[in-house]
Design a protein around this motif. Structure first.
Motif, PDB file in Angstrom:
ATOM      1  N   ARG A 136       0.875  -1.177   0.000  1.00 32.98           N
ATOM      2  CA  ARG A 136       0.000   0.000   0.000  1.00 32.98           C
ATOM      3  C   ARG A 136       0.911   1.224   0.000  1.00 32.98           C
ATOM      4  N   GLU A 137       0.721   2.071  -0.991  1.00 28.53           N
ATOM      5  CA  GLU A 137       1.523   3.282  -1.117  1.00 28.53           C
ATOM      6  C   GLU A 137       0.675   4.484  -0.721  1.00 28.53           C
ATOM      7  N   THR A 138       1.284   5.373   0.035  1.00 28.81           N
ATOM      8  CA  THR A 138       0.591   6.582   0.490  1.00 28.81           C
ATOM      9  C   THR A 138       1.416   7.796   0.083  1.00 28.81           C
ATOM     10  N   LEU A 139       0.801   8.682  -0.669  1.00 32.08           N
ATOM     11  CA  LEU A 139       1.452   9.925  -1.086  1.00 32.08           C
ATOM     12  C   LEU A 139       0.865  11.066  -0.258  1.00 32.08           C
ATOM     13  N   GLN A 140       1.731  12.011   0.136  1.00 28.84           N
ATOM     14  CA  GLN A 140       1.262  13.117   0.967  1.00 28.84           C
ATOM     15  C   GLN A 140       1.794  14.439   0.404  1.00 28.84           C
ATOM     16  N   TRP A 141       0.893  15.419   0.335  1.00 30.53           N
ATOM     17  CA  TRP A 141       1.254  16.772  -0.087  1.00 30.53           C
ATOM     18  C   TRP A 141       0.857  17.742   1.025  1.00 30.53           C
ATOM     19  N   ARG A 142       1.619  18.829   1.114  1.00 34.31           N
ATOM     20  CA  ARG A 142       1.314  19.868   2.119  1.00 34.31           C
ATOM     21  C   ARG A 142       1.340  21.242   1.454  1.00 34.31           C
ATOM     22  N   ASN A 143       0.549  22.129   1.988  1.00 33.74           N
ATOM     23  CA  ASN A 143       0.585  23.523   1.576  1.00 33.74           C
ATOM     24  C   ASN A 143       1.366  24.254   2.668  1.00 33.74           C
ATOM     25  N   PRO A 144       2.543  24.761   2.340  1.00 30.76           N
ATOM     26  CA  PRO A 144       3.374  25.381   3.379  1.00 30.76           C
ATOM     27  C   PRO A 144       2.761  26.646   3.971  1.00 30.76           C
ATOM     28  N   LYS A 145       1.961  27.353   3.220  1.00 25.35           N
ATOM     29  CA  LYS A 145       1.384  28.605   3.728  1.00 25.35           C
ATOM     30  C   LYS A 145       0.232  28.338   4.703  1.00 25.35           C
ATOM     31  N   THR A 146      -0.698  27.452   4.302  1.00 29.10           N
ATOM     32  CA  THR A 146      -1.886  27.241   5.117  1.00 29.10           C
ATOM     33  C   THR A 146      -1.745  26.065   6.085  1.00 29.10           C
ATOM     34  N   GLY A 147      -0.803  25.185   5.838  1.00 31.11           N
ATOM     35  CA  GLY A 147      -0.626  24.010   6.692  1.00 31.11           C
ATOM     36  C   GLY A 147      -1.566  22.872   6.335  1.00 31.11           C
ATOM     37  N   ALA A 148      -2.357  23.023   5.283  1.00 32.11           N
ATOM     38  CA  ALA A 148      -3.266  21.957   4.863  1.00 32.11           C
ATOM     39  C   ALA A 148      -2.465  20.825   4.239  1.00 32.11           C
ATOM     40  N   SER A 149      -2.995  19.641   4.389  1.00 31.48           N
ATOM     41  CA  SER A 149      -2.304  18.491   3.798  1.00 31.48           C
ATOM     42  C   SER A 149      -3.316  17.615   3.055  1.00 31.48           C
ATOM     43  N   LEU A 150      -2.800  16.883   2.095  1.00 36.61           N
ATOM     44  CA  LEU A 150      -3.601  15.979   1.281  1.00 36.61           C
ATOM     45  C   LEU A 150      -2.877  14.646   1.259  1.00 36.61           C
ATOM     46  N   ARG A 151      -3.615  13.567   1.524  1.00 39.34           N
ATOM     47  CA  ARG A 151      -3.004  12.234   1.585  1.00 39.34           C
ATOM     48  C   ARG A 151      -3.827  11.288   0.705  1.00 39.34           C
ATOM     49  N   ILE A 152      -3.164  10.552  -0.194  1.00 38.54           N
ATOM     50  CA  ILE A 152      -3.810   9.577  -1.075  1.00 38.54           C
ATOM     51  C   ILE A 152      -3.113   8.245  -0.863  1.00 38.54           C
ATOM     52  N   SER A 153      -3.929   7.207  -0.699  1.00 36.80           N
ATOM     53  CA  SER A 153      -3.398   5.868  -0.456  1.00 36.80           C
ATOM     54  C   SER A 153      -4.027   4.906  -1.458  1.00 36.80           C
ATOM     55  N   TYR A 154      -3.218   4.010  -2.020  1.00 33.99           N
ATOM     56  CA  TYR A 154      -3.737   3.049  -2.980  1.00 33.99           C
ATOM     57  C   TYR A 154      -2.917   1.758  -2.900  1.00 33.99           C
ATOM     58  N   PRO A 155      -3.555   0.637  -3.199  1.00 30.63           N
ATOM     59  CA  PRO A 155      -2.825  -0.646  -3.160  1.00 30.63           C
ATOM     60  C   PRO A 155      -2.037  -0.851  -4.440  1.00 30.63           C
ATOM     61  N   SER A 156      -0.992  -1.656  -4.322  1.00 32.97           N
ATOM     62  CA  SER A 156      -0.211  -2.013  -5.510  1.00 32.97           C
ATOM     63  C   SER A 156       0.284  -3.441  -5.353  1.00 32.97           C
ATOM     64  N   GLU A 157       0.614  -4.030  -6.493  1.00 31.15           N
ATOM     65  CA  GLU A 157       1.093  -5.405  -6.513  1.00 31.15           C
ATOM     66  C   GLU A 157       2.319  -5.457  -7.423  1.00 31.15           C
ATOM     67  N   GLU A 158       3.333  -6.178  -6.962  1.00 33.68           N
ATOM     68  CA  GLU A 158       4.561  -6.261  -7.744  1.00 33.68           C
ATOM     69  C   GLU A 158       4.947  -7.733  -7.887  1.00 33.68           C
ATOM     70  N   VAL A 159       5.300  -8.131  -9.093  1.00 42.52           N
ATOM     71  CA  VAL A 159       5.764  -9.477  -9.363  1.00 42.52           C
ATOM     72  C   VAL A 159       7.192  -9.377  -9.841  1.00 42.52           C
ATOM     73  N   SER A 160       8.088 -10.086  -9.154  1.00 40.19           N
ATOM     74  CA  SER A 160       9.492 -10.040  -9.567  1.00 40.19           C
ATOM     75  C   SER A 160       9.956 -11.441  -9.917  1.00 40.19           C
ATOM     76  N   LEU A 161      10.710 -11.544 -11.005  1.00 43.20           N
ATOM     77  CA  LEU A 161      11.285 -12.810 -11.459  1.00 43.20           C
ATOM     78  C   LEU A 161      12.781 -12.770 -11.236  1.00 43.20           C
ATOM     79  N   THR A 162      13.297 -13.760 -10.520  1.00 42.25           N
ATOM     80  CA  THR A 162      14.729 -13.830 -10.220  1.00 42.25           C
ATOM     81  C   THR A 162      15.287 -15.087 -10.867  1.00 42.25           C
ATOM     82  N   PRO A 163      16.335 -14.984 -11.692  1.00 41.90           N
ATOM     83  CA  PRO A 163      16.896 -16.185 -12.316  1.00 41.90           C
ATOM     84  C   PRO A 163      17.551 -17.071 -11.248  1.00 41.90           C
TER      85      PRO A 163
END
Length: 167
Positions: A136-163
């Motif tokens: 689960r990845e969560t991205l966060q943004w802030r407004n430095p002047k007002t102190g407001a923040s925005l947070r978005i979270s979404y699931p992800s899946e990764e498949v890795s192949l190793t020889p």
């Protein structure tokens, strides 16, 4: 009901036949003879060893199943605890940043990793180990002047192949 009473009367009249005198004499004579006691065919038999192939087969099948279960159980990789990755970029300041959000952080939590075993890829002549991880990845943004923040979270899946080498 009358039919049953007649049947009962007929059954009461039936009596066992008395044994003949000759039969009684033969039985007495056989009982008085000491050397010839007959066992009426009930003789103790020798104990022979009977091997039960069915129980042997079922026992071996059960032992094989236990060994395979233990082997597959020990082959699995140890469960990993969720890992936490955090990346905080440097704040970007612009001249007109009144209503702009600035990236403040990225968090990635891996909550499930599964080893799917060896697979043969079409383009490769050697086996590859496939590992699938859910996060689960969560991205966060802030407004430095007002102190407001925005947070978005979404699931992800990764498949890795190793020889895999050395097999």
């Amino acid at each position: 009901m009358n039919d049953f009473s007649e049947l009962e009367n007929q059954l009461r009249k039936l009596r066992p036949v008395h044994p003949s005198a000759d039969l009684m004499k033969r039985i007495e004579r056989m009982l008085t003879e000491e050397g010839s006691t007959s066992t009426a065919g009930v003789l103790p038999r020798e104990r022979r060893f009977h091997f039960n192939w069915l129980s042997l087969g079922l026992g071996l099948a059960g032992a094989t199943a236990l060994v395979l279960f233990a082997f597959l159980r020990f082959e699995r990789p140890a469960k990993k605890t969720p890992t936490l990755t955090s990346l905080t970029p440097a704040p970007v300041f612009t001249t007109n940043s009144n209503a702009q959000f600035v990236p403040a952080g990225l968090t990635q939590v891996v909550y499930h990793t599964s080893d799917e075993g060896l697979h043969f890829d079409r383009n490769s002549d050697q086996p590859m180990r496939r590992v699938r991880s859910h996060s689960r990845e969560t991205l966060q943004w802030r407004n430095p002047k007002t102190g407001a923040s925005l947070r978005i979270s979404y699931p992800s899946e990764e498949v890795s192949l190793t020889p895999i080498s050395g097999q």
